[in-house]
Design a protein around this motif. Structure first.
Motif, short mmCIF file in Angstrom:
data_model
loop_
_atom_site.label_atom_id
_atom_site.label_comp_id
_atom_site.label_asym_id
_atom_site.label_seq_id
_atom_site.Cartn_x
_atom_site.Cartn_y
_atom_site.Cartn_z
N VAL A 98 5.70 5.65 5.76
CA VAL A 98 5.17 5.33 4.61
C VAL A 98 5.61 3.81 4.55
N TYR B 145 0.78 9.20 3.05
CA TYR B 145 1.55 10.57 3.27
C TYR B 145 0.96 11.21 4.58
N HIS C 259 -1.81 9.18 -0.64
CA HIS C 259 -1.98 10.57 -0.19
C HIS C 259 -2.37 10.22 1.33
N LEU D 3 5.36 16.07 -2.66
CA LEU D 3 6.55 15.48 -1.71
C LEU D 3 7.95 15.57 -2.41
#
Length: 344
Positions: free
Chosen positions: A74, A212, A209, A14
């Motif tokens: 997010v 994400y 994750h 990221l």
């Protein structure tokens, strides 16, 4: 069972992606100039200016859209729409609208660039009136506009513009919020909002994750729905930016008559520019004798009620809600124009 990548690798990926995003974003302007230079057109011509505008704004708006929708995805994984609604709107006397408008002042976006943030807020469950306060303030009242106005007409006018602009953003957001028009959002936006809150209270806390990946899925869905409208809106803005004659507008707004302010707003709405782009036009109009309130009303309508912005918002809002938005904000701009003409 497949070996799962360690969580820290996702964070490193990221960070690298954000660094790459920033390095691409900061060279968009010279890259746009380079592309125009490859074409058999004079960069200073109407066609050259229109192409440079298009080549710069298309990647800029899409990059902002991807970044903001991902970031809001997010954030949404941590906060349910109900909690977000409580943070921004569950306060007395419209504090949520004031906070959203102040956030808009700190984000110097043009109207089409502010739309990605608007979409992200709405899809995250932020109340509609609060999102409109941000959408109005972000392009219309920011440090770029204030500094340029200070250099052009001095601090009294710049501070008055700041006060009136914030008042429009807060008041318009409050009015739209009190009307409870959430049902006038497009169906797919309401579904995203409902889906976002559906599992927020019951599901186990996901790993980073997973957050994400969910945010990336949201980017794919939203960009896939509105990309064509973004291209159409920026294309129209590029044509107007390159070919609308300044002398015609100066002739109309130079008349010191009651109809000059409404005429300036009607002329400004079909146009598209950010504060930095419209200030040279403002300077030219004032130099040709146009009334200050009339010119500022034109400036506000250009950067807060642009037609390309409405084309992009059409994928998010129904025509009825767009009409309410234009009516409420347009009324505030008219009042500001008349008041400035009386004060200065």
């Amino acid at each position: 069972m497949a070996h799962r990548r360690p969580e820290w690798l996702w964070h490193v990926a990221l960070i690298l992606a954000l660094v790459a995003w920033w390095n691409v974003y900061r060279v968009l302007q010279p890259f746009s100039d380079f592309l125009v230079g490859l074409l058999p057109v004079d960069p200073a011509s109407h066609t050259g200016e229109a192409l440079a505008f298009f080549f710069y704004d298309v990647p800029k708006v899409f990059m902002l859209l991807v970044l903001v929708v991902f970031g809001m995805g997010v954030v949404r994984s941590f906060f349910s729409p109900e909690r977000t609604r409580a943070l921004l709107a569950g306060r007395a006397l419209g504090i949520g609208n004031v906070l959203a408008a102040c956030l808009g002042v700190l984000t110097p976006f043009c109207s089409c660039s502010a739309v990605p943030l608007f979409i992200g807020f709405v899809s995250a469950g932020v109340p509609l009136g609060v999102t409109f306060s941000f959408l109005i303030a972000a392009p219309m009242v920011n440090e770029v506009a204030l500094i340029l106005l200070f250099g052009l007409v001095g601090w009294p006018v710049a501070l008055a513009y700041l006060g009136f602009g914030l008042a429009i953003a807060v008041a318009a957001g409050l009015v739209i919020g009190r009307l409870h028009l959430e049902g006038w959002l497009q169906d797919w936006v309401r579904e995203i909002t409902m889906d976002a809150g559906a599992g927020a209270l019951d599901e186990e806390r996901p790993a980073m994750h997973e957050r994400y990946l969910a945010a990336l899925a949201g980017v794919k869905e939203i960009v896939g729905k509105i990309w064509l409208y973004i291209l159409l809106g920026i294309g129209l803005g590029a044509l107007i930016h390159g070919y609308v004659p300044e002398t015609l507008m100066a002739t109309i707004m130079g008349a010191d008559a009651w109809w000059s302010v409404p005429a300036a707003v009607l002329i400004g709405i079909p146009m598209y520019s950010n504060a930095a782009g419209v200030i040279p036009i403002v300077e030219a109009l004032i130099g040709k004798g146009a009334a200050l309130g009339t010119v500022l009303a034109f400036m506000m309508s250009v950067i807060a009620l642009s037609l390309p912005e409405m084309i992009i918002l059409r994928q998010v809002l129904t025509l009825r809600l767009i009409a309410v938005f234009i009516a409420v904000v347009g009324s505030g701009i008219l009042m500001v124009g008349f008041m400035f003409n009386l004060m200065f």
